[in-house]
Design an enzyme around this catalytic site. Sequence first.
Site, PDB file in Angstrom:
ATOM      1  N   GLU A 104      18.365  36.561   0.470  1.00 14.95           N
ATOM      2  CA  GLU A 104      17.518  37.237  -0.502  1.00 14.95           C
ATOM      3  C   GLU A 104      16.297  37.853   0.171  1.00 14.95           C
ATOM      4  O   GLU A 104      15.730  37.290   1.106  1.00 14.95           O
ATOM      5  CB  GLU A 104      17.100  36.261  -1.609  1.00 14.95           C
ATOM      6  CG  GLU A 104      18.292  35.833  -2.462  1.00 14.95           C
ATOM      7  CD  GLU A 104      17.925  35.012  -3.681  1.00 14.95           C
ATOM      8  OE1 GLU A 104      18.601  35.185  -4.712  1.00 14.95           O
ATOM      9  OE2 GLU A 104      16.987  34.196  -3.592  1.00 14.95           O
TER      10      GLU A 104
ATOM     11  N   CYS B 149       9.123  40.598   1.746  1.00 19.73           N
ATOM     12  CA  CYS B 149       9.375  39.241   2.239  1.00 19.73           C
ATOM     13  C   CYS B 149      10.833  39.168   2.675  1.00 19.73           C
ATOM     14  O   CYS B 149      11.735  39.354   1.853  1.00 19.73           O
ATOM     15  CB  CYS B 149       9.084  38.227   1.136  1.00 19.73           C
ATOM     16  SG  CYS B 149       9.431  36.515   1.592  1.00 19.73           S
TER      17      CYS B 149
ATOM     18  N   CYS C  30      18.497  27.164   5.587  1.00 16.81           N
ATOM     19  CA  CYS C  30      17.424  26.679   6.445  1.00 16.81           C
ATOM     20  C   CYS C  30      17.711  25.231   6.810  1.00 16.81           C
ATOM     21  O   CYS C  30      18.112  24.428   5.954  1.00 16.81           O
ATOM     22  CB  CYS C  30      16.070  26.777   5.745  1.00 16.81           C
ATOM     23  SG  CYS C  30      14.676  26.305   6.800  1.00 16.81           S
TER      24      CYS C  30
ATOM     25  N   CYS D 238      12.505  21.341   3.885  1.00 16.84           N
ATOM     26  CA  CYS D 238      11.281  20.904   3.228  1.00 16.84           C
ATOM     27  C   CYS D 238      11.606  20.474   1.799  1.00 16.84           C
ATOM     28  O   CYS D 238      12.414  21.116   1.127  1.00 16.84           O
ATOM     29  CB  CYS D 238      10.245  22.024   3.225  1.00 16.84           C
ATOM     30  SG  CYS D 238       9.725  22.534   4.884  1.00 16.84           S
TER      31      CYS D 238
ATOM     32  N   CYS E 261      11.356  23.179  -1.262  1.00 19.72           N
ATOM     33  CA  CYS E 261      11.888  24.533  -1.069  1.00 19.72           C
ATOM     34  C   CYS E 261      13.358  24.593  -1.455  1.00 19.72           C
ATOM     35  O   CYS E 261      14.186  23.846  -0.931  1.00 19.72           O
ATOM     36  CB  CYS E 261      11.707  24.947   0.396  1.00 19.72           C
ATOM     37  SG  CYS E 261      12.340  26.597   0.759  1.00 19.72           S
TER      38      CYS E 261
ATOM     39  N   CYS F 268       7.516  32.162  -4.302  1.00 20.21           N
ATOM     40  CA  CYS F 268       7.525  31.364  -3.082  1.00 20.21           C
ATOM     41  C   CYS F 268       8.294  30.064  -3.286  1.00 20.21           C
ATOM     42  O   CYS F 268       8.066  29.329  -4.241  1.00 20.21           O
ATOM     43  CB  CYS F 268       6.092  31.059  -2.670  1.00 20.21           C
ATOM     44  SG  CYS F 268       5.943  30.091  -1.172  1.00 20.21           S
TER      45      CYS F 268
END
Length: 369
Positions: free
Chosen positions: A92, A105, A112, A116, A119, A342
Amino acid sequence: MVRTNLLDFDAAGLAAYVESIGEKPFRARQLLRWVHQRGVDRFEEMTDLARSLRAKLDASAAVVAPSVLRDGRSADGTRKWLLDVGAGDAIETVYIPEDDRGTLCISTQAGCAVNCRFCSTGKQGFSRNLSTAEIVGQLWWAEHLLRRSGASADGDRVVSNVVLMGMGEPLQNYAAVLPALLLMLDDNAYGLSRRRVTLSTSGMVPQMDRLADDCPVALAVSLHASNDALRDDLVPLNRKYPLRELLAACQRYLRRAPRDFITFEYVMLEGINDADAHAGELVALVQDVPCKFNLIPFNPFPGSGLRSSSSERIRVFARILSDAGIVTTIRKTRGDDIDAACGQLAGEVQDRTRLQERASRLPPLVVAR
């Protein structure tokens, strides 16, 4: 026949490629301008190139960016694209228009591996690193699509700022990210200022040092905790590069950085990291690092088990930092109605890391009382 994707090359790489097909290196500058400044992907339209060169390029090369699977538009003008990168993976990319800038962005990995806790990208696991073409192709696609759609009435650049804050940890994909950064800064390509390209990292200390030497751009560090015990839970990478090492790396980076401060990103989690005591710890932690804080209200996603701090709690937290002389901002949430805010980017990832199995063994976060 597999064609060479010209989006994979920075200036030096493209010069080497044109030499390999028997052409002079200056042709690389012409190609950079056609491909990146003008957004042309058909060699027959590159009219100042010799016909013989165009024929060579037609036979062996291509300009290929990830294809668009979905185009989402937010009520606030934010736009999010789901881009196909093959083999069941999709990433994305988000464009955020503002009065004085247009920020893109971009993602650097399919998924990933840092994982975290707050996220949604990390909750999908990790499939693979993106290529340089897949990274810079997001900028190539967005810039020229927006320009053609009238976002720039006079034909000027639409994307004025790029943040590597999408899916993935950029510094875990250093070999592909570096040429992409060099293209963003190249006057024959996108010509962005180093101050307007920001790389966000969870704290890959050796790669931070390499970036300072190779291509120092603005740096944002995903901090999110005021002590090692809490950060070990929220940002597992901290177990390898704890806060003392991370902050020392920030100080070293500032010697070469285009800005005279590091931006620390701090997601605000109710009852987890938002107490006055945490703010006090942060003040002591960063006293020797010129910095500013960007406080980010947590953006929820299914299964997170987390809640955002209240607006009042965030304001009080910000006031403690500001009263200590630290420049502190509260990020305005943009694009949350299309899951473009975010921490909400997820895409579609063929996880190769058995994340769900590993996550089931993690202890719950301890809520402060």
